[in-house]
Scaffold this active site. Structure first.
Site, PDB file in Angstrom:
ATOM      1  CD  GLU A   1      30.326  18.698  -6.769  1.00  0.00           C
ATOM      2  OE1 GLU A   1      29.183  19.186  -6.584  1.00  0.00           O
ATOM      3  OE2 GLU A   1      30.825  17.818  -6.060  1.00  0.00           O
TER       4      GLU A   1
ATOM      5  CB  CYS B   1      27.476  16.559  -4.795  1.00  0.00           C
ATOM      6  SG  CYS B   1      28.640  17.105  -3.546  1.00  0.00           S
TER       7      CYS B   1
END
Length: 594
Positions: free
Chosen positions: A344, A378
């Site tokens: 990720e 994020c």
């Protein structure tokens, strides 16, 4: 029982507050409170006991960890304050751990508090390439027993770890995350306590459910599926911003029978070490997870050169993920297996707001998403699209709420956001703000000041990009408290959707705000590939394990959805087994007989 009591107490507290807000008389309030307290007692009496770790796990179902609010004078706040005081009064030494051996090298570093960077919180050591090679050998040896340990036995270890996270070490985890990573108490609670415990428990449920599948058998053959770990070790490379991710990137593969080399972030090494120690206390055998603070390129080069590399579990920057992927490609002929690569890698997340949106609701969600934890999630909102017909009111309310944000020390409980993680991050975010200040086309409408004299402080900054919807400040990941806004023509629905889709190479999270259901449905359909996690009338941050499995595609990663039931398949190498039950009397097929 403890979780049920906490949940019931929070319900009663919320009902008390509602009663006062509704303007009930004191007598009615007291009566209502008495009834609610009685309800709480009943709930405590009937609440089911939490499953015992040593109990049969056949029907185990995980529940999300209840969260404390850390109100003034509450026992939980006092416990965290005591842990904060203890950790600030000392400098914790964090060793390298390979198997059951602690190691130290001459290459030592210090983790500092980002909001008081002259204050050293922990001393840690970087593993050399030789130590990393030793750890690979130790892990491969440990895998011989660990991989064949029944899943239920492995699961019990991580359930014990979850209980230690929830109870014994909760305050220490929060304090280490607050001091070392600059999180407020609430941001630390939802991360280092709740999310970490959720990962550990939910993964057990998902693993048990997944491995219950067995293929169809017949009268002539018994068929079965064996769920093996990967052949080799997994390199876990977590980021600084979530303590829980450090725990999950190492624990999830280990649960499935893998062995792990865990390289924590230098700026989260203390909290990650506490998690590692929790795993040890829970009964994890030596060598299953090895704790290896290290220089990034040194670690990356060492693990990708090894023929035993079974997989990489990564969260971090696009550039680092691409570098690791290229190193794997360069060494493909070396490996015994094709390594599994899970990653990720961040995003440039959007809030898309329609003219029919609830303005205060959209404003408050945007403030939270863009600026909580200083934009270092994020999933943080970094770009917003607001229609011109509501922009004046939206702008007014946004600036009004922005003016109330407190930027300061996370150990002060009224702080909303604190310093960014380190000087490199500070300088990167500052460069984007300077770009906005120096551009004739961009307007800084709030914040914009920086100061690193004591800590790495950056004001929550809002930039109006005017007509420059594809300026780099709208394209590139900043990973800091900078929100860029493009005001679009309210009648150009197709144009704004295209902008959201094509402006950045990322596809992690996004949020759409509207009351008009036809708009929501149209946007949801057209933005199908613009976000791995799409939020409707909610902010782009805050994914909960088991509720919103998390991950994105494009340059945001491999979209393997941590916190969901399919993630563990990436750390499993299935073997299909067929056992014949009927002797074969003749090798010829029937059609061959004359």
């Amino acid at each position: 029982m403890l979780a049920a009591k906490r949940a019931a107490k929070r319900l009663v507290d919320a009902q008390k507050q509602t009663a006062w807000r509704l303007g009930m008389s004191n007598r009615l309030v007291r009566r209502q409170i008495g009834l609610m307290q009685a309800l709480e007692e009943v709930k405590e009496a009937i609440a089911p006991e939490a499953p015992k770790v040593n109990a049969d796990l056949t029907h185990f179902k995980a529940e999300n960890e209840p969260m404390f609010e850390y109100l003034k004078d509450s026992p939980e706040r006092k416990r965290v304050q005591a842990s904060l005081a203890r950790l600030q009064s000392q400098m914790t030494e964090v060793p390298i751990v390979v198997g059951d051996q602690e190691k130290r090298t001459r290459d030592f570093r210090f983790q500092v508090k980002p909001f008081e960077h002259r204050n050293k919180l922990a001393k840690f050591y970087h593993a050399s390439a030789d130590i990393i090679q030793d750890a690979i050998a130790v892990s491969i040896e440990a895998q011989k027993e660990w991989e064949v340990t029944p899943l239920e036995e492995r699961a019990k270890i991580f359930l014990r770890a979850a209980d230690l996270v929830s109870n014994k070490y909760r305050a220490d985890l929060l304090a280490a995350t607050m001091l070392g990573q600059g999180k407020t108490v609430w941001q630390a609670e939802i991360d280092a306590a709740a999310e970490l415990a959720d990962f550990l428990r939910m993964n057990v449920q998902f693993a048990l459910e997944m491995t219950r599948y067995q293929p169809i058998s017949t009268t002539s053959a018994k068929n079965s599926m064996v769920y093996r770990g990967l052949e080799g070790f997994v390199a876990a490379v977590p980021p600084f911003n979530f303590t829980a991710i450090g725990g999950n990137l190492s624990a999830a593969p280990a649960l499935m029978g893998n062995v792990v080399l865990w390289k924590p972030s230098d700026t989260a090494v203390l909290s990650n070490y506490i998690v590692f120690k929790i795993f040890q206390e829970a009964g994890l055998p030596p060598g299953v997870i090895n704790f290896l603070p290290a220089d990034g390129p040194t670690f990356g080069s060492a693990v990708t050169r090894s023929p035993h590399l079974g997989g990489i579990n990564f969260t971090g920057s696009v550039s680092t993920f691409q570098w690791l992927w290229k190193k794997v490609a360069d060494n493909l002929n070396t490996y015994k297996n094709f390594p599994r690569i899970v990653g990720e890698a961040g995003g440039k997340n959007f809030h898309l707001i329609h003219s029919s949106a609830d303005i205060p609701h959209a404003v408050n969600n945007t403030i939270r998403s863009a600026f909580e934890y200083s934009g270092q999630k994020c999933s943080a909102c970094s770009r917003a699209y607001v229609p011109d017909d509501i922009w004046p009111e939206f702008r007014k309310q946004l600036l009004e709420q922005h003016s109330k944000i407190k930027l300061g020390s996370p150990v002060e409980f009224d702080t909303f956001m604190s310093a960014v993680i380190d000087e490199r991050s500070f300088e990167r975010v500052k460069s984007y703000i300077e770009h906005a200040h120096n551009s004739k086309e961009l307007k800084v409408i709030a914040g914009g000041k920086t100061d690193k004299s004591k800590g790495y402080f950056i004001e929550p900054t809002i930039v109006d990009v005017t007509t420059h919807a594809k300026d780099k400040i709208m394209k590139e990941e900043i990973f800091g408290p900078v929100l860029s806004i493009y005001v679009y023509p309210a009648n150009d629905m197709e144009g704004v959707v295209k902008l959201v889709q094509t402006t950045t190479p990322f596809s992690l999270t996004g949020a759409i705000f509207a009351k008009d259901e036809s708009v929501l449905e149209m946007w949801r359909r057209k933005l199908r590939f613009a976000a791995g996690n799409l939020y409707i009338n909610d902010k782009s941050t805050g994914a909960v394990v088991g509720q919103q499995p998390f991950g994105g595609a494009r340059h945001s990663g491999t979209n393997d959805k941590a916190g969901g039931p399919h993630y563990l398949l990436r750390w499993t190498s299935e073997q299909s087994v067929k056992r014949g039950l009927v002797p074969l009397a003749d090798w010829k097929y029937k059609h061959m007989v004359a």
